[in-house]
Design a protein around this motif. Sequence first.
Motif, PDB file in Angstrom:
ATOM      1  N   ILE A 284       0.861  -1.194   0.000  1.00 58.05           N
ATOM      2  CA  ILE A 284       0.000   0.000   0.000  1.00 58.05           C
ATOM      3  C   ILE A 284       0.895   1.240   0.000  1.00 58.05           C
ATOM      4  O   ILE A 284       1.969   1.228   0.605  1.00 58.05           O
ATOM      5  CB  ILE A 284      -0.954  -0.016   1.233  1.00 58.05           C
ATOM      6  N   GLY A 285       0.439   2.285  -0.680  1.00 53.06           N
ATOM      7  CA  GLY A 285       1.223   3.508  -0.644  1.00 53.06           C
ATOM      8  C   GLY A 285       0.730   4.548  -1.625  1.00 53.06           C
ATOM      9  O   GLY A 285      -0.275   4.341  -2.323  1.00 53.06           O
ATOM     10  N   HIS A 286       1.439   5.669  -1.645  1.00 53.32           N
ATOM     11  CA  HIS A 286       1.159   6.725  -2.613  1.00 53.32           C
ATOM     12  C   HIS A 286       1.549   6.187  -3.992  1.00 53.32           C
ATOM     13  O   HIS A 286       2.548   5.472  -4.104  1.00 53.32           O
ATOM     14  CB  HIS A 286       1.980   7.967  -2.266  1.00 53.32           C
ATOM     15  N   ASN A 287       0.776   6.538  -5.023  1.00 50.26           N
ATOM     16  CA  ASN A 287       1.059   6.001  -6.367  1.00 50.26           C
ATOM     17  C   ASN A 287       2.498   6.279  -6.803  1.00 50.26           C
ATOM     18  O   ASN A 287       3.130   5.418  -7.411  1.00 50.26           O
ATOM     19  CB  ASN A 287       0.078   6.584  -7.388  1.00 50.26           C
ATOM     20  N   ASN A 288       3.019   7.467  -6.483  1.00 55.83           N
ATOM     21  CA  ASN A 288       4.404   7.791  -6.884  1.00 55.83           C
ATOM     22  C   ASN A 288       5.391   6.845  -6.211  1.00 55.83           C
ATOM     23  O   ASN A 288       6.345   6.370  -6.831  1.00 55.83           O
ATOM     24  CB  ASN A 288       4.773   9.227  -6.490  1.00 55.83           C
ATOM     25  N   ASP A 289       5.144   6.577  -4.914  1.00 56.04           N
ATOM     26  CA  ASP A 289       6.059   5.692  -4.166  1.00 56.04           C
ATOM     27  C   ASP A 289       5.960   4.257  -4.681  1.00 56.04           C
ATOM     28  O   ASP A 289       6.967   3.565  -4.809  1.00 56.04           O
ATOM     29  CB  ASP A 289       5.735   5.735  -2.663  1.00 56.04           C
ATOM     30  N   LEU A 290       4.733   3.845  -4.979  1.00 59.16           N
ATOM     31  CA  LEU A 290       4.546   2.481  -5.486  1.00 59.16           C
ATOM     32  C   LEU A 290       5.226   2.320  -6.853  1.00 59.16           C
ATOM     33  O   LEU A 290       5.873   1.313  -7.114  1.00 59.16           O
ATOM     34  CB  LEU A 290       3.052   2.155  -5.611  1.00 59.16           C
ATOM     35  N   ASN A 291       5.090   3.351  -7.691  1.00 56.67           N
ATOM     36  CA  ASN A 291       5.747   3.299  -9.007  1.00 56.67           C
ATOM     37  C   ASN A 291       7.253   3.194  -8.861  1.00 56.67           C
ATOM     38  O   ASN A 291       7.905   2.427  -9.562  1.00 56.67           O
ATOM     39  CB  ASN A 291       5.434   4.574  -9.816  1.00 56.67           C
ATOM     40  N   ARG A 292       7.784   4.001  -7.949  1.00 55.95           N
ATOM     41  CA  ARG A 292       9.243   4.022  -7.736  1.00 55.95           C
ATOM     42  C   ARG A 292       9.706   2.656  -7.229  1.00 55.95           C
ATOM     43  O   ARG A 292      10.701   2.111  -7.702  1.00 55.95           O
ATOM     44  CB  ARG A 292       9.584   5.111  -6.704  1.00 55.95           C
ATOM     45  N   PHE A 293       8.938   2.085  -6.298  1.00 49.79           N
ATOM     46  CA  PHE A 293       9.310   0.767  -5.756  1.00 49.79           C
ATOM     47  C   PHE A 293       9.270  -0.285  -6.869  1.00 49.79           C
ATOM     48  O   PHE A 293      10.174  -1.104  -7.010  1.00 49.79           O
ATOM     49  CB  PHE A 293       8.373   0.395  -4.601  1.00 49.79           C
ATOM     50  N   GLU A 294       8.222  -0.215  -7.690  1.00 47.11           N
ATOM     51  CA  GLU A 294       8.069  -1.222  -8.750  1.00 47.11           C
ATOM     52  C   GLU A 294       9.191  -1.091  -9.785  1.00 47.11           C
ATOM     53  O   GLU A 294       9.730  -2.081 -10.271  1.00 47.11           O
ATOM     54  CB  GLU A 294       6.688  -1.015  -9.398  1.00 47.11           C
ATOM     55  N   ARG A 295       9.587   0.160 -10.094  1.00 45.26           N
ATOM     56  CA  ARG A 295      10.621   0.364 -11.124  1.00 45.26           C
ATOM     57  C   ARG A 295      12.032   0.121 -10.595  1.00 45.26           C
ATOM     58  O   ARG A 295      12.859  -0.509 -11.243  1.00 45.26           O
ATOM     59  CB  ARG A 295      10.537   1.787 -11.689  1.00 45.26           C
ATOM     60  N   GLU A 296      12.281   0.624  -9.350  1.00 42.66           N
ATOM     61  CA  GLU A 296      13.674   0.600  -8.853  1.00 42.66           C
ATOM     62  C   GLU A 296      13.920  -0.489  -7.817  1.00 42.66           C
ATOM     63  O   GLU A 296      15.050  -0.966  -7.675  1.00 42.66           O
ATOM     64  CB  GLU A 296      14.018   1.964  -8.216  1.00 42.66           C
ATOM     65  N   GLY A 297      12.874  -0.832  -7.082  1.00 44.63           N
ATOM     66  CA  GLY A 297      13.089  -1.730  -5.939  1.00 44.63           C
ATOM     67  C   GLY A 297      12.965  -3.202  -6.282  1.00 44.63           C
ATOM     68  O   GLY A 297      13.440  -4.058  -5.541  1.00 44.63           O
ATOM     69  N   LEU A 298      12.283  -3.495  -7.407  1.00 44.93           N
ATOM     70  CA  LEU A 298      12.019  -4.904  -7.724  1.00 44.93           C
ATOM     71  C   LEU A 298      12.816  -5.369  -8.927  1.00 44.93           C
ATOM     72  O   LEU A 298      13.057  -4.590  -9.840  1.00 44.93           O
ATOM     73  CB  LEU A 298      10.529  -5.102  -8.018  1.00 44.93           C
TER      74      LEU A 298
END
Length: 218
Positions: free
Chosen positions: A204-218
């Motif tokens: 769960i999170g802010h869309n910007n944070d989720l996008n960043r996690f999906e692009r950079e964190g995974l």
Amino acid sequence: MKTQFAVIGLGRFGGSVCRELYQLGHEVLAIDTNESKVNEFTTHATHTVIANATDEKALTSLGIRNFDHVVVAIGDNIQSSVLCTLLLKELGVPNVWVKAQNDYHHRVLEKIGADRIVHPEQDMGIRIAQHLSSEKIIDYIELSDEYSIVELVATSKVADQTLADLDIRATYGATVLAIKSGEHMNVSPLPTDIIRLNDILIVIGHNNDLNRFEREGL
Ligand code: ADP
């Protein structure tokens, strides 16, 4: 007391709502003007009735005011959908959920007091686009314009690490609510829990944070 549902319009959308509510064990009254549609639903609803839901007398005689929740799933006929919604609110139905065709329809429904307005095609389109745009996104629930819950596949970048190692909240501002590992669902993950390759992370999170996690964190 059981919640009483009524579904008006048994097309693809209304029909699915009706079947699912009934399967979940609720009492559902299914209403449509089309006799063959109504006959199709005799085994998928508690009661079925052929009626025109823009006819106030018909709605009154069905005792619609006693229903807690009415779903208006009249397809293309915006005028009928609006009139039916107006009558249901005037008769005092507490929860009227309506399928809208377009933005104008949505605005009128809002003005006449629809309690929830849904756009199933658009919502599904967004979910499918999200899924298509990234193989890592399995599903997506929009909580508001800014916040969502996403289901993401754990890649080799995070596999065999604990939540504490990854520190997703501090790095990305997103929170892992649950980890699905095969059939096992861990709904209160601990910092020491290890993520395995291809686990599903529910985040769960802010869309910007989720996008960043999906692009950079995974
Ligand atoms: P969908 O896009 O969800 O498949 P449809 O347009 O196919 O929707 O289905 C809408 C349903 O609503 C049809 O079965 C139609 O007979 C029914 N319907 C349309 N007007 C009324 C009305 N005034 N009262 C009750 N049912 C209606």
